[in-house]
Scaffold this active site. Structure first.
Site, PDB file in Angstrom:
ATOM      1  N   LYS A 183       0.519  -1.251   0.282  1.00  0.00           N
ATOM      2  CA  LYS A 183       0.115  -0.036  -0.522  1.00  0.00           C
ATOM      3  C   LYS A 183       1.058   0.635  -0.146  1.00  0.00           C
ATOM      4  CE  LYS A 183      -4.018   2.050   2.632  1.00  0.00           C
ATOM      5  NZ  LYS A 183      -4.738   1.886   3.884  1.00  0.00           N
ATOM      6  N   SER A 221      -9.750   1.458   2.818  1.00  0.00           N
ATOM      7  CA  SER A 221      -8.933   2.384   2.412  1.00  0.00           C
ATOM      8  C   SER A 221      -7.617   1.482   1.774  1.00  0.00           C
ATOM      9  CB  SER A 221      -8.184   3.744   3.205  1.00  0.00           C
ATOM     10  OG  SER A 221      -7.120   3.194   4.595  1.00  0.00           O
ATOM     11  N   SER A 241     -10.031  -1.149   6.991  1.00  0.00           N
ATOM     12  CA  SER A 241      -9.508  -0.929   5.952  1.00  0.00           C
ATOM     13  C   SER A 241      -8.888  -2.017   5.110  1.00  0.00           C
ATOM     14  CB  SER A 241      -8.231   0.601   6.477  1.00  0.00           C
ATOM     15  OG  SER A 241      -9.081   1.445   6.175  1.00  0.00           O
TER      16      SER A 241
END
Length: 545
Positions: free
Chosen positions: A77, A205, A229
């Site tokens: 990420k 996210s 997330s």
């Protein structure tokens, strides 16, 4: 081959049935073909090839034992620092930031022999639940997605288009994201195409990481989990999402959102894969004082698992309004499976759960306001040209560097932290957080081993429906089942269970006791064995020239 689990890929590498280089090239090819999903925001293909060569050498005769992830393509990420490779948090504020060091989780993966395919898309600074609040555009869920043949064939001319990073001294290390390069037919232009409006969100996210794993771009990925997330996008994309106990994985180099709740997350295609990644990543880190100093004992999951005698709790407060019939049905059937297998299944109460979303909203904004204060346009990050005064430079840089969602949370956090409001909001929210944590502790102290809950209200919603409401409204809806776990600091894992009536994945969540990852993952693997979830297989793309 790219539909294999990480465990199976490791077996093939060790048996010589495939090579690290071959596996790397296949993942690079898949990533290039699937650029329209917008999972990767920075493609580190040249780094991957170099790491694959090193891993291949590790498998050669007489070279010693290869690392636990040797030759396995992974993604990270874009809020984990990667040395010399842009780490932007999907924000204009850090659009050209290349950190001078690796996050501990990234370094441990590299030390284990993993091959970094790229950095993945996210909601800006992790503030969102669908991966739509990104300067690179939204990430698209590969399930039921109508892939464009036009975009699949153009990959041949794009795979090798590296060395074009914007304003970056290290741009020979990675291929910049197409939307940043601005070539004709870019992803940003495609996303405005009227033919590509009926797709489903990836969750957030960490949606980019979830899509990368689900679509075969890589075999495992790092996300972050502050209020769900990792588990939310894992559920929407039909893969496993693990949020460990707070303090088990290092946050060093993870650009913070909410320090007291942030946890590195793990995405994988199976529970075994999640355990393999956890074993490589867990342990004390001298650079992170919040990691526990106790020695980590690796988790090994047998194939023959019994849940007889296990006590599974069903929180009655988790029957949230708006939960779809598909989710409730999957939840009920899984509870029945546990019961039929000899586990004790009983209803339990977490009475303060109803206040958790409000508590989380206050504490999240307060810590966001504190963490975002470092971005002042002076030391690092975006600096605008408004030099009328120091104050104006601060204001203009922060206004242009952050999107509306981030600025809104900063404003709210600063309001909650005003001297006149500190007791009324921040301290009261901290007290409520303690009550929520105590609820979990009470349930577990009364003999419950694990809690079984939904992960999301429904299967993945369509993008055009999702964006009809603002970020805060959607986050409140999407995080209702996941964020209490972060408030309490306990571990949780999402496992794909079945397909909804819409043909989209539905995942359920197991919640464990502090540092009870082994028991939780054993039960999760048992669930996986019972369900035989039909994982997404995009290997047909390999036949497209």
């Amino acid at each position: 081959m790219l539909s294999l689990t990480l465990k199976s890929a490791l077996s093939q590498l060790r048996e010589g049935k495939t090579s690290a280089k071959e596996l790397c090239e296949k993942c690079i090819e898949r990533a290039a073909k699937l650029r329209e999903l917008n999972a990767l925001v920075t493609e580190t293909f040249q780094i991957a090839r170099s790491q694959a060569e090193h891993a291949a050498a590790g498998y050669s005769v007489g070279s010693g034992e290869p690392g636990p992830l040797a030759g396995i393509p992974v993604a990270v990420k874009d809020n984990f620092c990667t040395k010399g490779v842009r780490t932007s948090c999907a924000s204009h504020m850090l659009q050209n930031y290349a950190p001078p060091y690796n996050a501990t989780m990234v370094q441990k993966m590299a030390d284990g022999g993993a091959v970094l395919i790229g950095k993945t898309n996210l909601d800006e600074y992790g503030m969102g639940s669908a991966s739509v609040e990104s300067i690179y555009g939204a990430t698209r869920n590969p399930w039921k997605y109508r892939f464009s043949h036009r975009n699949n064939v153009e990959f041949e001319n794009q795979v090798e288009q590296s060395n074009n990073g914007p304003d970056n001294e290290n741009n020979d290390l990675y291929t910049s994201h197409p939307a940043m390069r601005g070539y004709k037919g870019s992803l940003s232009e495609r996303m405005g195409d009227k033919n590509y409006t009926d797709w489903h969100v990836a969750g957030g996210s960490s949606g980019g990481s979830a899509v990368a794993v689900a679509s075969g771009i890589c075999f495992g990925a790092l996300g972050s989990d502050t209020g769900g997330s990792t588990r939310n996008p894992a559920s929407y994309c039909g893969i496993v999402g693990l949020k460990s106990t707070y303090g088990l994985l290092s946050r060093h180099g993870l650009i913070p959102l909410v320090n007291s709740m942030d946890v590195p997350g793990i995405f994988s295609r199976s529970v075994d894969d999640a355990a393999i990644l956890l074993n490589c990543l867990a342990g004390h880190d001298v650079f992170d004082s919040t990691t526990v100093p106790d020695e980590y004992n690796p988790i090994h999951l047998p194939d023959d698992i019994s849940v007889k005698g296990l006590h599974i709790g069903i929180p009655k407060e988790y029957h949230a309004p708006g939960t779809s019939a598909d989710v409730i049905d999957a939840w009920r059937k899984m509870a029945d499976m546990f019961d039929n297998a000899g586990a004790k299944v009983s209803q339990v109460s977490l009475p303060h759960t109803q206040y958790s979303i409000l508590c989380y909203s206050v504490l999240c904004c307060c810590e966001v306001a504190s963490n975002m204060a470092r971005y002042d346009g002076i030391e690092f990050g975006l600096r605008t040209n408004d030099m009328a005064s120091t104050e104006q430079l601060y204001a203009d840089s922060r206004h242009k560097g952050f999107n509306d969602v981030v600025r809104g949370r900063i404003f709210a956090g600063n309001y909650f932290l005003l001297r006149k409001n500190y007791e009324r909001y921040f301290l009261k929210a901290q007290r409520v957080r303690r009550l929520i944590s105590d609820d979990f502790r009470t349930v577990f102290n009364n003999g419950v081993d694990l809690l079984l809950t939904p992960t999301t209200l429904s299967d993945a919603p369509r993008h055009d429906w999702y964006v009809q409401e603002d970020n805060r409204t959607r986050s409140v809806q999407q995080d209702v089942y996941t964020q209490p776990i972060n408030l309490a600091g306990v571990p949780a894992v999402t496992v794909p269970i079945c397909l909804s009536c819409n043909g989209l994945p539905i995942g359920l969540q197991l919640i464990g006791q502090h540092f009870g990852e082994k028991q939780m993952l054993l039960a999760a693997k048992w669930m996986e064995q019972q369900c035989c979830f039909p994982s997404l297989n995009l290997d047909f793309l390999d036949q497209i020239p």
